[in-house]
Design a protein around this motif. Structure first.
Motif, short mmCIF file in Angstrom:
data_model
loop_
_atom_site.label_atom_id
_atom_site.label_comp_id
_atom_site.label_asym_id
_atom_site.label_seq_id
_atom_site.Cartn_x
_atom_site.Cartn_y
_atom_site.Cartn_z
N LYS A 70 0.83 -1.20 0.00
CA LYS A 70 0.00 0.00 0.00
C LYS A 70 0.87 1.25 0.00
O LYS A 70 0.59 2.23 -0.72
CB LYS A 70 -0.91 -0.02 1.23
CG LYS A 70 -1.88 1.15 1.28
CD LYS A 70 -2.80 1.03 2.50
CE LYS A 70 -3.76 2.21 2.55
NZ LYS A 70 -4.65 2.15 3.75
N SER A 71 1.94 1.21 0.79
CA SER A 71 2.86 2.36 0.85
C SER A 71 3.53 2.59 -0.50
O SER A 71 3.67 3.74 -0.96
CB SER A 71 3.91 2.12 1.94
OG SER A 71 4.86 3.16 1.96
N ILE A 72 3.94 1.53 -1.15
CA ILE A 72 4.59 1.64 -2.46
C ILE A 72 3.63 2.22 -3.49
O ILE A 72 3.98 3.11 -4.27
CB ILE A 72 5.11 0.27 -2.92
CG1 ILE A 72 6.24 -0.22 -2.00
CG2 ILE A 72 5.59 0.32 -4.37
CD1 ILE A 72 6.70 -1.63 -2.29
N GLU A 132 1.03 4.11 -2.98
CA GLU A 132 0.76 5.52 -2.68
C GLU A 132 1.89 6.41 -3.16
O GLU A 132 1.67 7.54 -3.63
CB GLU A 132 0.53 5.70 -1.17
CG GLU A 132 -0.79 5.12 -0.69
CD GLU A 132 -0.94 5.18 0.82
OE1 GLU A 132 0.08 5.45 1.50
OE2 GLU A 132 -2.06 4.92 1.32
N ARG A 133 3.11 5.94 -3.07
CA ARG A 133 4.28 6.73 -3.51
C ARG A 133 4.31 6.92 -5.02
O ARG A 133 4.80 7.95 -5.51
CB ARG A 133 5.57 6.04 -3.06
CG ARG A 133 5.84 6.14 -1.56
CD ARG A 133 7.18 5.52 -1.21
NE ARG A 133 7.42 5.58 0.23
CZ ARG A 133 8.55 5.16 0.80
NH1 ARG A 133 9.52 4.65 0.04
NH2 ARG A 133 8.69 5.25 2.10
N ILE A 134 3.78 5.95 -5.75
CA ILE A 134 3.79 6.09 -7.22
C ILE A 134 2.48 6.68 -7.74
O ILE A 134 2.23 6.72 -8.94
CB ILE A 134 4.05 4.73 -7.90
CG1 ILE A 134 2.95 3.71 -7.56
CG2 ILE A 134 5.42 4.19 -7.52
CD1 ILE A 134 3.12 2.37 -8.26
N GLY A 135 1.63 7.10 -6.79
CA GLY A 135 0.44 7.85 -7.18
C GLY A 135 -0.77 7.03 -7.52
O GLY A 135 -1.69 7.52 -8.18
N ASN A 168 -3.56 3.94 -5.83
CA ASN A 168 -3.94 3.15 -4.66
C ASN A 168 -5.27 2.45 -4.95
O ASN A 168 -6.30 2.75 -4.36
CB ASN A 168 -4.05 4.03 -3.42
CG ASN A 168 -4.22 3.21 -2.15
OD1 ASN A 168 -4.02 2.01 -2.17
ND2 ASN A 168 -4.61 3.86 -1.07
#
Length: 282
Positions: A42-44, A46-49, A51
């Motif tokens: 989920k964190s990954i 969110e970082r690439i825009g 979710n």
């Protein structure tokens, strides 16, 4: 439950997906590893825009159930697979490959399913066969082995005992092929002189302490015997019918037995008896 049995050696379990429950207020079952690692994914994302997944369950909605026409068939297959895994882990524990807790974990799964070792039909048949061999004074060098094979879609169980000529697995396979090919019991598919020549070579060249034929050697001897009688050829034609059959043996098979049974595409389990004689068998 089958997944838990298949991964009992690494401790995987099924869990309620807390992310799915929180987001949708729906209980869904997922694997513990997916749940444990979902926050990282989920964190990954969110970082690439992006979710798009709200839970591990969102990532892999299974449609398997849509292809199930008879649930009872699936349930039965699951029970059989868990029992096979149980016997596999028992053997691996005896050989020092895995810890005892893996066996205990799988046994608990069997209890959940309401089954035990005897639910697998070939287990008791193989044990009874070994006991008969002992009572009849058969076997080889005080080692009494039994093997049972379930054929004809479970309608028939064929057994085989070990002897100076054949391993119990080899005897059971031959007896099964004779049954399928309608060959009388008193017909010898492999001439004894062929078996004796192989035994002599194994003893003199390989130094074998048990020169009787394993399954791989027996199948080669059977093919060589076609020129001696037509029954051997008829039996070889029936070999494909052993594909998928269940087989159980009371002892740890040697490499030649395991390879032969695997080539026949049969599902093998073993009691993995702890006799030292068994480990030395080659």
């Amino acid at each position: 439950i089958v997944y838990e049995a298949a991964t009992a050696d690494i401790g995987d379990i099924n869990m309620i997906d807390p992310f799915h429950l929180q987001k949708y207020d729906i209980s869904a079952v997922n694997y513990n590893r997916d749940i444990e690692n979902f926050p990282i994914l989920k964190s990954i994302l969110e970082r690439i825009g992006t979710n798009i997944y709200k839970s591990p369950t969102d990532m892999a909605i299974s449609k398997t159930k849509d292809g199930i026409l008879d649930d009872s068939v699936i349930v039965e297959a699951a029970k059989q697979e868990v029992i096979r895994r149980y016997f596999r882990y028992k053997k691996e524990n005896l050989l020092g490959i895995i810890e005892k807790d893996v066996v205990d974990r799988t046994e608990k799964l069997m209890l959940k399913l309401g089954v035990d070792e005897s639910y697998r039909k070939v287990v008791l048949a193989a044990r009874d066969c070994a006991e008969q061999g002992y009572n009849q004074g058969k076997g080889y060098k005080s080692l009494f082995c039994g093997t049972a094979i379930e054929i004809d879609d479970g309608k028939k169980i064929i057994t085989g005992k070990n002897s100076p000529l054949l391993h119990s697995e080899s005897a059971a396979v031959i007896n099964s092929l004779k049954h399928l090919a309608l060959v009388p019991d008193n017909i010898h598919l492999i001439p004894e002189d062929i078996i004796q020549r192989i035994r002599k070579m194994k003893r003199n060249v390989g130094g074998s302490v048990n020169p009787s034929l394993d399954v791989s050697e027996m199948l080669i001897a059977l093919s060589v015997s076609i020129g001696n009688n037509s029954y051997s050829g008829r039996c070889i034609e029936k070999i494909p019918l052993l594909n998928g059959c269940e087989i159980h043996t009371t002892h740890i098979p040697n490499i030649g037995d395991e390879e032969g049974i695997r080539n026949l595409k049969m599902n093998l389990t073993t009691d993995a008896l702890s006799s030292q004689r068994i480990y030395l068998r080659t």
